[in-house]
Scaffold this active site. Sequence first.
Site, PDB file in Angstrom:
ATOM      1  CE  LYS A  89      -3.737  -2.549   2.146  1.00 27.85           C
ATOM      2  NZ  LYS A  89      -4.435  -2.966   3.351  1.00 27.85           N
ATOM      3  CD  GLN A 141      -3.387  -4.619   6.492  1.00 24.70           C
ATOM      4  OE1 GLN A 141      -3.281  -3.665   5.743  1.00 24.70           O
ATOM      5  NE2 GLN A 141      -4.063  -5.698   6.137  1.00 24.70           N
ATOM      6  CG  ASP A 171      -9.225  -0.388   4.666  1.00 30.19           C
ATOM      7  OD1 ASP A 171      -8.987  -0.637   3.467  1.00 30.19           O
ATOM      8  OD2 ASP A 171      -8.494  -0.744   5.599  1.00 30.19           O
TER       9      ASP A 171
END
Length: 292
Positions: A52, A96, A119
């Site tokens: 990422k 994450q 997200d």
Amino acid sequence: MILIDGAGLAEDILQEIRQEVDLMVSNGKKRPHLAAVLIGDNPASLSYVTNKVKSCETAGFKSTLIKRDGNFSENELAQLIEELNNDSEIDGYIVQLPLPRHIDADKILLLIDPKKDVDGFHPLNFGRMAQGLPAFLPATPSGILQMLERYKIETDGKHCVVIGRSNIVGNPMSILMARKGYPGNCTVTIVHSRTHNIDEIVRQADIVIAAIGIPKFVTSEMVKDGAVVIDVGINRIADTSTKSGFRLVGDVDFENVAPKCSFITPVPKGVGPMTVCALMINTLKASKSEIY
Ligand code: NAD
């Protein structure tokens, strides 16, 4: 059979984003800034976060990686999230997953400011998505929609079977494939660990989206001729012939399923890079206040 090149497509989209970002910056606007929070030392998570950060560079974004050890407490993480919510330099951030067991991920995700939830995991974004309102779409389903669109894959009136009902892939994917518009307008069936006759149901699908986490779960006997198969699974299996001692396989028995398909995604270089790409698209939208 057409092999969907997720890695190549993601690279093209990242270059398109880069051009837009360069233009924004040359017009005096701020460079989009994504932060990623990584707790603990799960090697798969580290590899995802590293990808990422790399993609941020390609897209011309600023990125900040915040790493904390596995003992970082829930309270400390909540405090960090508050700081990120209040940091006007940061347009969006991700925490994450999975988080260490002592941290309640659902509780943590609720603390993320929905405006910075790139997200798309916050219930507000999920609810807005479900109602067809502007929202940060969860990255993996959103990356799959991009793939279907860029490859001009017909979805209208098709039967789409989604295997798996997780909150980050299967569940939102089923909502998005059924929604009005393109890609969408599918008749969707969602199957999961309690479904009877999965094979029979999957065999009826024009589009199969597998997100289960079981290597080679979808076999050639389960797929009808001409189906579109999207393999979300990322499973590590032992392989002594590789340097790392493992290799990645999907949820689909690619070798035997591919010859029957009209389109299929490989693993790796299929859905994975598109997920990262969708995260970059969300970050760009956050920096332009496009959703909220
Ligand atoms: P999860 O473990 O949260 O959910 C798995 C789902 O599969 C569950 O809903 C469960 O009901 C279903 N399932 C389990 N066993 C089953 C069975 N025998 N028959 C039918 N359904 C069954 O997983 P997830 O987070 O949705 O991830 C699924 C897979 O996708 C994993 O391999 C994960 O690593 C991968 N993944 C890939 C990306 C990407 O970017 N490519 C992103 C997220 C997840």
